[in-house]
Design a protein around this motif. Structure first.
Motif, mmCIF file in Angstrom:
data_model
loop_
_atom_site.group_PDB
_atom_site.id
_atom_site.type_symbol
_atom_site.label_atom_id
_atom_site.label_comp_id
_atom_site.label_asym_id
_atom_site.label_seq_id
_atom_site.Cartn_x
_atom_site.Cartn_y
_atom_site.Cartn_z
ATOM 1 N N ASN A 46 11.747 22.923 -49.844
ATOM 2 C CA ASN A 46 13.017 23.179 -49.180
ATOM 3 C C ASN A 46 13.865 24.050 -50.112
ATOM 4 O O ASN A 46 14.281 23.608 -51.171
ATOM 5 C CB ASN A 46 13.724 21.856 -48.877
ATOM 6 N N GLU A 48 16.841 25.329 -49.508
ATOM 7 C CA GLU A 48 18.236 25.334 -49.065
ATOM 8 C C GLU A 48 19.231 25.513 -50.217
ATOM 9 O O GLU A 48 20.230 26.217 -50.081
ATOM 10 C CB GLU A 48 18.537 24.036 -48.316
ATOM 11 N N CYS A 78 10.909 25.858 -46.160
ATOM 12 C CA CYS A 78 11.922 25.729 -45.112
ATOM 13 C C CYS A 78 13.305 26.009 -45.687
ATOM 14 O O CYS A 78 13.490 26.064 -46.906
ATOM 15 C CB CYS A 78 11.871 24.341 -44.465
ATOM 16 N N SER A 79 14.250 26.177 -44.776
ATOM 17 C CA SER A 79 15.653 26.419 -45.123
ATOM 18 C C SER A 79 15.795 27.593 -46.086
ATOM 19 O O SER A 79 16.513 27.524 -47.081
ATOM 20 C CB SER A 79 16.287 25.147 -45.708
ATOM 21 N N ALA A 102 13.928 24.529 -40.722
ATOM 22 C CA ALA A 102 14.580 23.362 -41.314
ATOM 23 C C ALA A 102 13.564 22.270 -41.622
ATOM 24 O O ALA A 102 12.493 22.205 -41.017
ATOM 25 C CB ALA A 102 15.648 22.815 -40.381
ATOM 26 N N GLU A 103 13.944 21.398 -42.519
ATOM 27 C CA GLU A 103 13.111 20.283 -42.935
ATOM 28 C C GLU A 103 12.960 19.259 -41.821
ATOM 29 O O GLU A 103 11.935 18.577 -41.730
ATOM 30 C CB GLU A 103 13.780 19.631 -44.152
ATOM 31 N N LYS A 104 13.930 19.169 -40.937
ATOM 32 C CA LYS A 104 13.935 18.107 -39.923
ATOM 33 C C LYS A 104 12.761 18.182 -38.963
ATOM 34 O O LYS A 104 12.400 17.167 -38.372
ATOM 35 C CB LYS A 104 15.250 18.081 -39.168
ATOM 36 N N ILE A 105 12.109 19.329 -38.813
ATOM 37 C CA ILE A 105 10.962 19.377 -37.904
ATOM 38 C C ILE A 105 9.818 18.527 -38.408
ATOM 39 O O ILE A 105 8.965 18.095 -37.646
ATOM 40 C CB ILE A 105 10.479 20.814 -37.621
ATOM 41 N N ASN A 107 10.348 15.648 -39.895
ATOM 42 C CA ASN A 107 10.804 14.266 -39.821
ATOM 43 C C ASN A 107 10.840 13.745 -38.385
ATOM 44 O O ASN A 107 11.311 12.668 -38.137
ATOM 45 C CB ASN A 107 12.191 14.128 -40.444
ATOM 46 N N SER A 108 10.354 14.531 -37.463
ATOM 47 C CA SER A 108 10.394 14.140 -36.041
ATOM 48 C C SER A 108 9.395 13.056 -35.725
ATOM 49 O O SER A 108 8.361 12.950 -36.257
ATOM 50 C CB SER A 108 10.128 15.346 -35.158
#
Length: 108
Positions: A46, A48, A78-79, A102-105, A107-108
């Motif tokens: 990441n 970011e 990501c980010s 983004a990192e959230k993909i 964490n789905s």
């Protein structure tokens, strides 16, 4: 052929500040250690909070991707800030790096 991972194990690395000659070797070692874990399937970097990437930092990222390929692992990014993405595009690394917004993909 496509590989489907039922339960991928993800290691997330979040460097901060500059990726430069001062800390590129440290990042390269950290990526190597994460990629060498037997139960890992994805290492996510990441970017970011990365403010600056110089040529040494870029080489550490390339080295990480090469090591991931040899070990048949995935090193993803990501980010990525727009100014870093431009560097990746100018060097052609955007075609080599697996980049997500983004990192959230993960964490789905």
């Amino acid at each position: 052929m496509q590989t489907i991972l039922d339960n991928p194990r993800i290691t997330i690395i979040r460097p901060q500040g500059c990726l430069n000659a001062v800390n590129a070797l440290k990042l390269e070692r950290e990526l190597g250690a994460a990629l060498n874990q037997d139960n890992n399937t994805i290492v996510l970097l990441n970017l970011e909070k990365v403010d600056f990437i110089d040529s040494a930092g870029l080489m550490a990222l390339v080295s990480g991707v090469r090591k991931a390929n040899v070990l048949e692992q995935r090193l993803c990014f990501c980010s990525v800030a727009p100014n870093h993405r431009i560097i990746f595009e100018l060097t052609g690394l955007d075609k080599v790096f697996e980049i997500f917004d983004a990192e959230k993909i993960f964490n789905s």
